[in-house]
Design a protein around this motif. Structure first.
Motif, mmCIF file in Angstrom:
data_model
loop_
_atom_site.group_PDB
_atom_site.id
_atom_site.type_symbol
_atom_site.label_atom_id
_atom_site.label_comp_id
_atom_site.label_asym_id
_atom_site.label_seq_id
_atom_site.Cartn_x
_atom_site.Cartn_y
_atom_site.Cartn_z
ATOM 1 N N THR A 39 5.393 5.164 -10.021
ATOM 2 C CA THR A 39 6.610 5.681 -9.395
ATOM 3 C C THR A 39 7.727 5.754 -10.435
ATOM 4 N N THR A 40 8.572 6.781 -10.315
ATOM 5 C CA THR A 40 9.725 6.945 -11.191
ATOM 6 C C THR A 40 10.962 7.195 -10.342
ATOM 7 N N VAL A 41 12.034 6.463 -10.626
ATOM 8 C CA VAL A 41 13.315 6.658 -9.941
ATOM 9 C C VAL A 41 14.433 6.672 -10.973
ATOM 10 N N LYS A 42 15.552 7.259 -10.580
ATOM 11 C CA LYS A 42 16.757 7.249 -11.398
ATOM 12 C C LYS A 42 17.895 6.771 -10.506
ATOM 13 N N THR B 31 10.579 -14.290 -14.159
ATOM 14 C CA THR B 31 10.610 -12.847 -13.991
ATOM 15 C C THR B 31 11.844 -12.292 -14.677
ATOM 16 N N PRO B 32 11.686 -11.343 -15.599
ATOM 17 C CA PRO B 32 12.868 -10.789 -16.251
ATOM 18 C C PRO B 32 13.666 -9.917 -15.287
ATOM 19 N N SER B 33 14.975 -9.937 -15.456
ATOM 20 C CA SER B 33 15.821 -9.071 -14.645
ATOM 21 C C SER B 33 17.028 -8.656 -15.474
ATOM 22 N N TRP B 34 17.569 -7.510 -15.158
ATOM 23 C CA TRP B 34 18.751 -7.019 -15.857
ATOM 24 C C TRP B 34 19.439 -5.996 -14.973
ATOM 25 N N PRO B 35 20.735 -5.768 -15.203
ATOM 26 C CA PRO B 35 21.444 -4.796 -14.360
ATOM 27 C C PRO B 35 21.071 -3.368 -14.715
ATOM 28 N N LEU B 36 21.095 -2.542 -13.720
ATOM 29 C CA LEU B 36 20.902 -1.114 -13.929
ATOM 30 C C LEU B 36 22.267 -0.459 -14.018
ATOM 31 N N ALA B 37 22.381 0.507 -14.885
ATOM 32 C CA ALA B 37 23.629 1.252 -15.042
ATOM 33 C C ALA B 37 23.434 2.677 -14.537
ATOM 34 N N ASP B 38 24.540 3.372 -14.387
ATOM 35 C CA ASP B 38 24.508 4.769 -13.957
ATOM 36 C C ASP B 38 23.560 5.581 -14.836
ATOM 37 N N GLN B 39 22.688 6.323 -14.214
ATOM 38 C CA GLN B 39 21.728 7.242 -14.827
ATOM 39 C C GLN B 39 20.553 6.541 -15.513
ATOM 40 N N ASP B 40 20.346 5.255 -15.236
ATOM 41 C CA ASP B 40 19.148 4.587 -15.737
ATOM 42 C C ASP B 40 17.934 5.101 -14.976
ATOM 43 N N GLN B 41 16.845 5.254 -15.695
ATOM 44 C CA GLN B 41 15.579 5.668 -15.088
ATOM 45 C C GLN B 41 14.595 4.521 -15.228
ATOM 46 N N VAL B 42 13.845 4.269 -14.153
ATOM 47 C CA VAL B 42 12.855 3.204 -14.145
ATOM 48 C C VAL B 42 11.526 3.813 -13.713
ATOM 49 N N ALA B 43 10.464 3.469 -14.439
ATOM 50 C CA ALA B 43 9.130 3.968 -14.087
ATOM 51 C C ALA B 43 8.164 2.795 -14.043
ATOM 52 N N THR B 44 7.254 2.831 -13.091
ATOM 53 C CA THR B 44 6.208 1.814 -13.005
ATOM 54 C C THR B 44 4.884 2.445 -13.406
ATOM 55 N N THR B 45 3.977 1.601 -13.841
ATOM 56 C CA THR B 45 2.628 2.084 -14.173
ATOM 57 C C THR B 45 1.633 1.376 -13.262
ATOM 58 N N ASP C 124 17.237 8.092 -6.728
ATOM 59 C CA ASP C 124 16.573 9.398 -6.717
ATOM 60 C C ASP C 124 15.130 9.234 -7.189
ATOM 61 N N ILE C 125 14.177 9.423 -6.277
ATOM 62 C CA ILE C 125 12.766 9.300 -6.611
ATOM 63 C C ILE C 125 12.259 10.649 -7.131
ATOM 64 N N SER C 126 11.575 10.619 -8.260
ATOM 65 C CA SER C 126 11.028 11.856 -8.825
ATOM 66 C C SER C 126 9.500 11.846 -8.876
ATOM 67 N N ARG C 127 8.901 10.685 -8.565
ATOM 68 C CA ARG C 127 7.443 10.588 -8.537
ATOM 69 C C ARG C 127 7.055 9.321 -7.804
ATOM 70 N N GLY C 128 5.999 9.392 -7.006
ATOM 71 C CA GLY C 128 5.433 8.200 -6.395
ATOM 72 C C GLY C 128 5.992 7.829 -5.042
ATOM 73 N N THR C 129 6.043 6.509 -4.791
ATOM 74 C CA THR C 129 6.416 5.975 -3.479
ATOM 75 C C THR C 129 7.361 4.795 -3.632
#
Length: 132
Positions: A36-39, A2-16, A50-55
């Motif tokens: 779902t989308t979070v920052k 499973t790939p993994s990497w650190p998140l930095a300040d203001q990174d946004q992650v979205a799932t499909t 910060d969640i902007s869409r989804g669950t």
């Protein structure tokens, strides 16, 4: 693997089509459901998710410096907390205090040291499909 990497300040992650997990220092975690989308923000030693869409389904452990937001608004959730946060189509959050994380290991901790020890880790992992 499973790939993994650190998140930095203001990174946004979205799932499909599948979920993704975020593991925070200290053991708190959040599972992003599909669509779902979070920052992530780092402010004054605290992590804001910060969640902007989804669950998201989260477990915030006692003593954690993780705060949950929805569309930039602090949800006022205090640790310890386990439950879901969902944004409806109008952007209104609903919070449900109930166990929602599988006890299966869907998150792998990201090892960090020194000054990077406060970094947030992201693990991209498909959520196991539920079987009837």
């Amino acid at each position: 693997a499973t790939p993994s990497w650190p998140l930095a300040d203001q990174d946004q992650v979205a799932t499909t089509g599948s979920g993704s997990g975020i593991l925070f220092p200290g053991g708190s975690r959040a599972m992003m459901k599909p669509e779902t989308t979070v920052k992530v923000f780092q402010k004054e030693g605290q992590t804001q998710l910060d969640i902007s869409r989804g669950t998201i389904c989260s477990r915030i452990v006692e003593g954690a410096v993780v705060h949950l937001f929805a569309l930039g608004r602090d949800l006022g959730i205090k640790a310890p907390f386990e439950g879901t946060v969902t944004l409806d189509s109008s952007g209104q959050p609903s919070i449900h205090h109930r166990s929602c994380l599988s006890h299966k290991a869907f998150l792998i901790p990201v090892v960090a040291g020194g000054a990077a020890a406060t970094a947030t880790g992201l693990v991209v992992a498909s959520e196991s499909p539920s079987k009837p």
